[in-house]
Scaffold this active site. Structure first.
Site, PDB file in Angstrom:
ATOM      1  N   ALA A  66       0.849  -1.190   0.000  1.00  0.00           N
ATOM      2  CA  ALA A  66       0.000   0.000   0.000  1.00  0.00           C
ATOM      3  C   ALA A  66       0.883   1.238   0.000  1.00  0.00           C
ATOM      4  O   ALA A  66       2.072   1.177   0.327  1.00  0.00           O
ATOM      5  CB  ALA A  66      -0.908  -0.003   1.225  1.00  0.00           C
ATOM      6  N   GLY A 112      -0.142  -5.194   1.320  1.00  0.00           N
ATOM      7  CA  GLY A 112      -1.446  -5.157   0.662  1.00  0.00           C
ATOM      8  C   GLY A 112      -1.453  -5.842  -0.683  1.00  0.00           C
ATOM      9  O   GLY A 112      -2.501  -6.296  -1.153  1.00  0.00           O
ATOM     10  N   GLU A 115      -2.008  -9.417   0.124  1.00  0.00           N
ATOM     11  CA  GLU A 115      -3.403  -9.522   0.562  1.00  0.00           C
ATOM     12  C   GLU A 115      -4.357  -9.459  -0.632  1.00  0.00           C
ATOM     13  O   GLU A 115      -5.396 -10.136  -0.639  1.00  0.00           O
ATOM     14  CB  GLU A 115      -3.717  -8.416   1.562  1.00  0.00           C
ATOM     15  CG  GLU A 115      -3.018  -8.627   2.903  1.00  0.00           C
ATOM     16  CD  GLU A 115      -3.283  -7.514   3.889  1.00  0.00           C
ATOM     17  OE1 GLU A 115      -3.966  -7.772   4.892  1.00  0.00           O
ATOM     18  OE2 GLU A 115      -2.799  -6.391   3.647  1.00  0.00           O
ATOM     19  N   GLU A 135       4.310  -6.047   7.419  1.00  0.00           N
ATOM     20  CA  GLU A 135       3.707  -4.953   8.181  1.00  0.00           C
ATOM     21  C   GLU A 135       4.291  -4.771   9.576  1.00  0.00           C
ATOM     22  O   GLU A 135       4.355  -3.645  10.083  1.00  0.00           O
ATOM     23  CB  GLU A 135       2.180  -5.168   8.285  1.00  0.00           C
ATOM     24  CG  GLU A 135       1.409  -4.853   7.028  1.00  0.00           C
ATOM     25  CD  GLU A 135       1.314  -6.033   6.072  1.00  0.00           C
ATOM     26  OE1 GLU A 135       0.513  -5.979   5.117  1.00  0.00           O
ATOM     27  OE2 GLU A 135       2.043  -7.033   6.280  1.00  0.00           O
TER      28      GLU A 135
END
Length: 258
Positions: A66, A112, A115, A135
């Site tokens: 992200a 992300g 994910e 993360e």
């Protein structure tokens, strides 16, 4: 609608969605997430599309994560809303899409980005792909479903190892873990993705949609009941009658998604 961060191409009922931010390693910012939500929604409702391939532009990254700069100063409430909104509008949307979505992982799939791949129904990776959830190195945990979907795929122990160490897996390791379905050479990645999806789009669309719904509930208390109801519902479709007739008549079925 025109997209600033996505490239869309549809051939033989397969739509390829390419996240086109190569200079940023295809990182997910607000605009890209909004465009992904719109593109998946449109594809799901388009009768001319039977399956979706999701990939990233360039040789380096599927999605490298992200866009951290957008949320570095968020409060607790803003952080929670970031995760909730993203999950509802993109990640859960992909997982619950009635049409199959396949992630073609062409490079880094981190944070992300991994994910996003986990939300897809299938994953294939090029040999140079690297997958991870880093993360915790930022003082965070995965917020777009990573703790849940990774655990469902590889089990608690391996999920904890990958998340808590923040290590990256090479493609072959990811295959051994059950995180991806296939590993290919880079130049053959989209061809393999298309080969798989081409098989899927030839099957009965309503049955594929029912399978997605039932599989998504595997491991839950409602999973078996969901399968039973979806199985029964298939008997009321014209595609079921066509499939049986084609089998008995020794011909290829012509499914119409009805």
């Amino acid at each position: 609608m025109p997209y600033q961060n996505l490239l869309l191409e549809t051939r033989n009922r397969i739509q390829t969605i390419t996240i086109n931010r190569e200079a940023k390693l295809n990182a997910l910012n607000r605009e890209t997430l909004a465009e992904l939500s719109a593109a998946i929604t449109n594809a799901a409702s388009d009768p001319g599309i039977g399956g979706i391939i999701l990939t990233g532009a360039g040789p380096k990254a599927f999605v490298a994560g992200a866009d951290i700069s957008e949320f570095s100063a968020y409060s607790v409430q803003e952080g929670e809303q970031l995760a909730r909104s993203g999950q509802e509008t993109v990640f859960n949307l992909i997982e619950n899409c009635s049409k199959p979505v396949l992630a073609a992982i062409n490079g880094f799939a981190l944070g992300g980005g991994l994910e996003l791949a986990l939300a897809c129904h299938m994953r294939i990776a090029s040999r140079q792909a690297r997958l991870g959830l880093p993360e915790v190195t930022l003082g965070l945990i995965p917020g777009y479903g990573g703790t849940q979907r990774l655990t469902a795929l590889v089990g608690k122990g391996k999920a904890f190892e990958l998340i808590a160490t923040a290590d990256m897996l090479q493609a072959e390791e990811a295959l051994q873990w059950g995180l991806v379905n296939h590993v290919t050479d880079a130049e053959g990645l989209l061809a393999k993705a298309t080969e798989i999806m081409d098989k899927v789009v030839q099957r009965a669309p309503l049955a594929v949609a029912a399978a997605i719904s039932a599989i998504n509930q595997a491991g839950t208390a409602a999973g078996f009941e969901a399968e039973i109801r979806a199985f029964g519902a298939c008997f009321g479709t014209a595609d079921f009658k066509e499939g049986v007739a084609a089998f008995l008549e020794k011909r290829k079925p012509v499914f119409k998604g009805k």
